[in-house]
Write a protein that holds these residues in place. Structure first.
Motif, PDB file in Angstrom:
ATOM      1  N   TYR A   1      42.703  33.736  42.118  1.00  0.00           N
ATOM      2  CA  TYR A   1      42.190  33.517  40.765  1.00  0.00           C
ATOM      3  C   TYR A   1      40.754  32.994  40.901  1.00  0.00           C
ATOM      4  O   TYR A   1      40.513  31.794  40.853  1.00  0.00           O
ATOM      5  CB  TYR A   1      43.074  32.524  40.022  1.00  0.00           C
ATOM      6  CG  TYR A   1      44.508  33.000  39.897  1.00  0.00           C
ATOM      7  CD1 TYR A   1      44.902  33.753  38.797  1.00  0.00           C
ATOM      8  CD2 TYR A   1      45.448  32.717  40.881  1.00  0.00           C
ATOM      9  CE1 TYR A   1      46.211  34.201  38.679  1.00  0.00           C
ATOM     10  CE2 TYR A   1      46.760  33.155  40.764  1.00  0.00           C
ATOM     11  CZ  TYR A   1      47.133  33.901  39.672  1.00  0.00           C
ATOM     12  OH  TYR A   1      48.434  34.347  39.555  1.00  0.00           O
TER      13      TYR A   1
ATOM     14  N   THR B   1      35.258  34.935  37.709  1.00  0.00           N
ATOM     15  CA  THR B   1      34.827  34.240  36.491  1.00  0.00           C
ATOM     16  C   THR B   1      33.582  34.873  35.878  1.00  0.00           C
ATOM     17  O   THR B   1      32.912  34.248  35.071  1.00  0.00           O
ATOM     18  CB  THR B   1      34.543  32.757  36.813  1.00  0.00           C
ATOM     19  OG1 THR B   1      33.529  32.709  37.832  1.00  0.00           O
ATOM     20  CG2 THR B   1      35.789  32.035  37.287  1.00  0.00           C
ATOM     21  N   ASN B   2      33.281  36.116  36.282  1.00  0.00           N
ATOM     22  CA  ASN B   2      32.066  36.802  35.828  1.00  0.00           C
ATOM     23  C   ASN B   2      30.805  36.012  36.177  1.00  0.00           C
ATOM     24  O   ASN B   2      29.861  35.955  35.410  1.00  0.00           O
ATOM     25  CB  ASN B   2      32.124  37.107  34.323  1.00  0.00           C
ATOM     26  CG  ASN B   2      33.156  38.152  34.015  1.00  0.00           C
ATOM     27  OD1 ASN B   2      33.246  39.163  34.704  1.00  0.00           O
ATOM     28  ND2 ASN B   2      33.961  37.912  32.997  1.00  0.00           N
TER      29      ASN B   2
ATOM     30  N   GLN C   1      28.590  38.667  40.896  1.00  0.00           N
ATOM     31  CA  GLN C   1      29.992  38.954  41.221  1.00  0.00           C
ATOM     32  C   GLN C   1      30.201  40.415  41.632  1.00  0.00           C
ATOM     33  O   GLN C   1      30.832  40.683  42.657  1.00  0.00           O
ATOM     34  CB  GLN C   1      30.887  38.610  40.023  1.00  0.00           C
ATOM     35  CG  GLN C   1      32.358  38.924  40.245  1.00  0.00           C
ATOM     36  CD  GLN C   1      33.219  38.463  39.092  1.00  0.00           C
ATOM     37  OE1 GLN C   1      33.296  37.273  38.835  1.00  0.00           O
ATOM     38  NE2 GLN C   1      33.854  39.386  38.391  1.00  0.00           N
TER      39      GLN C   1
ATOM     40  N   VAL D   1      40.751  38.296  35.860  1.00  0.00           N
ATOM     41  CA  VAL D   1      40.305  37.104  36.598  1.00  0.00           C
ATOM     42  C   VAL D   1      40.816  37.092  38.037  1.00  0.00           C
ATOM     43  O   VAL D   1      40.525  36.176  38.784  1.00  0.00           O
ATOM     44  CB  VAL D   1      40.730  35.788  35.901  1.00  0.00           C
ATOM     45  CG1 VAL D   1      40.096  35.651  34.547  1.00  0.00           C
ATOM     46  CG2 VAL D   1      42.232  35.661  35.826  1.00  0.00           C
TER      47      VAL D   1
ATOM     48  N   SER E   1      32.513  31.261  42.324  1.00  0.00           N
ATOM     49  CA  SER E   1      33.482  31.030  41.254  1.00  0.00           C
ATOM     50  C   SER E   1      33.551  29.544  40.918  1.00  0.00           C
ATOM     51  O   SER E   1      33.490  29.152  39.754  1.00  0.00           O
ATOM     52  CB  SER E   1      34.859  31.531  41.690  1.00  0.00           C
ATOM     53  OG  SER E   1      35.826  31.230  40.719  1.00  0.00           O
TER      54      SER E   1
ATOM     55  N   SER F   1      30.469  28.401  39.076  1.00  0.00           N
ATOM     56  CA  SER F   1      30.431  28.858  37.686  1.00  0.00           C
ATOM     57  C   SER F   1      31.362  28.043  36.795  1.00  0.00           C
ATOM     58  O   SER F   1      31.186  28.000  35.578  1.00  0.00           O
ATOM     59  CB  SER F   1      30.771  30.344  37.582  1.00  0.00           C
ATOM     60  OG  SER F   1      32.156  30.555  37.717  1.00  0.00           O
ATOM     61  N   MET F   2      32.346  27.397  37.394  1.00  0.00           N
ATOM     62  CA  MET F   2      33.308  26.597  36.631  1.00  0.00           C
ATOM     63  C   MET F   2      32.894  25.134  36.522  1.00  0.00           C
ATOM     64  O   MET F   2      33.563  24.348  35.851  1.00  0.00           O
ATOM     65  CB  MET F   2      34.686  26.670  37.305  1.00  0.00           C
ATOM     66  CG  MET F   2      35.287  28.056  37.327  1.00  0.00           C
ATOM     67  SD  MET F   2      35.656  28.662  35.684  1.00  0.00           S
ATOM     68  CE  MET F   2      36.969  27.564  35.242  1.00  0.00           C
TER      69      MET F   2
END
Length: 139
Positions: A84, A87-88, A92, A107, A129, A132-133
């Motif tokens: 998982y 996340t665009n 990516q 995802v 990822s 980005s989060m």
């Protein structure tokens, strides 16, 4: 409304990994635990009975109620390793083009075997990822 089944549990990740039937899958899981915990800076936690997650953020599905979800996670499924991590994030598509043999979902990144992927590119995907989060992270 029922509570989500995918919540952090007290099940030791090491027991979950040891219970994987194939030795190769156990090794792959341990490698992903090492890479993801190093990137996230937090230990692995079982989410439900089959997802290994790292950190958490508040996720709100369309039309749904906000719930905690891991920032990074993977699940060893019968036919694929499911990561998982999509996340665009910027770059990516370029990283996926260099990754090696894989499939994607909205995802999810699916690998038949960890060795199908370029390890340096996969680690870059994991880090990107996570980066980005950063603004959504709770823990």
């Amino acid at each position: 409304m029922a509570e989500p089944k995918t919540r952090p549990t007290q099940q030791p990740v090491s027991e979950f990994i040891a219970a994987q039937a194939e030795p190769r899958r156990r090794e792959e899981c341990q490698t992903l635990v090492d890479w993801m915990s190093e990137a996230a800076g937090v230990p692995a936690v079982m989410w439900g009975s089959g997802i290994v997650g790292f950190g958490s953020y508040l996720f709100t599905p369309s039309g749904g109620k906000p719930t905690d979800w891991p920032v990074l996670a993977f699940a060893p499924r019968k036919s694929d390793l499911t990561l998982y991590v999509l996340t665009n994030f910027p770059g990516q598509d370029e990283l996926l083009a260099r990754l090696g043999k894989h499939k994607t979902g909205k995802v999810c990144l699916y690998l038949k075997k960890l060795s199908d992927a370029d390890p340096a590119v996969l680690r870059q995907i994991i880090q990107s990822s996570l980066d980005s989060m950063a603004s959504r992270r709770v823990s």
